[in-house]
Design an enzyme around this catalytic site. Structure first.
Site, PDB file in Angstrom:
ATOM      1  N   HIS A 213       0.810  -1.218   0.000  1.00 47.00           N
ATOM      2  CA  HIS A 213       0.000   0.000   0.000  1.00 47.00           C
ATOM      3  C   HIS A 213       0.848   1.275   0.000  1.00 47.00           C
ATOM      4  CE1 HIS A 213       0.474  -0.744   4.297  1.00 47.00           C
ATOM      5  NE2 HIS A 213      -0.562  -1.554   4.373  1.00 47.00           N
ATOM      6  N   ASP A 270      -7.482  -3.852   0.487  1.00 49.47           N
ATOM      7  CA  ASP A 270      -7.100  -3.892   1.911  1.00 49.47           C
ATOM      8  C   ASP A 270      -8.348  -3.811   2.786  1.00 49.47           C
ATOM      9  OD1 ASP A 270      -5.320  -4.202   4.007  1.00 49.47           O
ATOM     10  OD2 ASP A 270      -4.933  -2.059   4.221  1.00 49.47           O
TER      11      ASP A 270
END
Length: 379
Positions: A213, A270
């Site tokens: 990320h 996520d």
């Protein structure tokens, strides 16, 4: 039985074919062509577009169960079923920093599930526990730790063919331990890390080509110290996944990242849970509650995401000034390439799974088409 998907614009991942025909049989793509064969059952998409289904390599829970809390086959099924509703046909169930026992339970659950179900659950993403506590984010401080040779050896041995990605802070590893991972078949991703720009480039030179990320839980770009963000931008071999929900990453920052990374830029969810049905959640020292559409912990920090891959694709189209085809690639072929599975998933290609999404011109309507078990599922 062979079937032909007709009257559609086919986004193969390599090209766009107007009025294409996709021949499928026994859950696989047989061919992509222009002609409709004689005497064959047809599936008319009535002018809609079609592409491969989305791939999510970092999803933590389904509509009700959280994998790190209950690392079971039931949770994996929940994740997969929930993902199908949002256009995602291949997933890596994500286990965050946990006890060694829980990690082994997660590995065994994924292994057993895949033996019984030949579907889009393609493995597991182990995010932690070998992270830098200074960048642990929502991960429990009680679970974040440095690796030992023994623990790492067992995870690699038992996780073979199950763990596809492991997120680590490489500065917490000895050279010997890092080499153990580099020599395995597990894709290493740098995340939750304090590495500098120069340190990151050294790790990238060893063969690591993925970060976890982008922007979140890593050293940021500065004009004197470019950090892991800067190293990712500069290194043309490194893939940069983004949680594109407007909170984990501002759309302006994502637009800049895309301009710099191009075909190495892709999307992840996520997601803590999908569907925003779980409003409050607590496990160990991890807590999350819905706050204006986002999961936050008691300290007010983001605690995973609520976004689906479908929403991420739509956000890419609406906020990054890209075409529908490019937004789709960020969730399909590019993801497969990032984890080394480009020869198995992410495109409409002979031999690939007959799992698709159909959509309209502006991606405002997206549906899942799953022919993987010789039957049609439209979500």
């Amino acid at each position: 039985m062979k079937q032909a998907i007709i009257n559609t614009t086919v986004h193969t991942g390599d090209e766009i074919i107007e009025n294409g025909v996709i021949i499928i049989e026994n859950g696989k793509i047989i061919s992509v062509q222009k002609e409709i064969p004689d005497v064959i059952e047809t599936i008319d998409l009535k002018g809609k577009h079609i592409s491969a289904g989305f791939i999510d390599i970092q999803i933590n829970g389904g509509e009700k169960l959280y994998f790190s809390q209950t690392p079971t086959e039931e949770t994996i099924q929940d994740i997969y079923d929930a993902s199908l509703k949002h256009g995602t046909t291949q997933v890596l169930a994500c286990l965050i920093s946990s006890s060694h026992e829980t990690i082994l339970q997660g590995i065994e659950a994924v292994r057993n599930y895949r033996k019984k179900h030949h579907n889009g659950v393609i493995g597991m993403h182990l995010e932690g526990p070998f992270l830098n506590p200074l960048k642990r984010g929502a991960h429990s401080i009680d679970q974040v730790r440095k690796p030992t040779n023994g623990e790492l050896e067992e995870i690699i041995r038992l996780g073979k063919d199950v763990i596809k990605v492991i997120t680590i802070a490489p500065e917490c590893f000895t050279d010997e331990q890092l080499n153990m991972l580099l020599e395995s078949d597990i894709q290493i991703s740098i995340g939750h890390s304090t590495v500098t720009y120069k340190e990151a480039q050294v790790y990238f030179s060893k063969g690591i080509k993925l970060v976890t990320h982008l922007f979140n839980a890593m050293t940021q770009f500065g004009h004197r110290e470019p950090g892991l963000v800067g190293a990712t931008f500069e290194n043309e071999n490194v893939y940069a996944p983004v949680i594109l929900d407007g909170a984990h990453c501002d759309y302006a920052a994502a637009k800049l990242a895309y301009k710099l990374k191009q075909d190495k830029f892709f999307l992840i969810s996520d997601a803590t849970f999908l569907g925003r049905k779980v409003e409050n959640f607590k496990w160990d020292n991890f807590d999350a509650h819905l706050d204006n559409g986002f999961y936050r912990n008691d300290d007010g920090n983001l605690a995973g995401a609520t976004i689906s891959m479908l929403e991420a694709v739509q956000n890419a189209y609406n906020h990054l000034d890209v075409s529908a085809d490019e937004a789709i690639k960020m969730a399909t072929s590019r993801v497969a390439s990032a984890i080394g599975l480009q020869d198995q998933f992410g495109k409409i290609k002979e031999g690939f799974p007959a799992t698709f999404v159909q959509f309209n011109d502006d991606l405002s309507e997206i549906e899942t088409l799953d022919f993987s078990k010789n039957k049609t599922t439209i979500s």
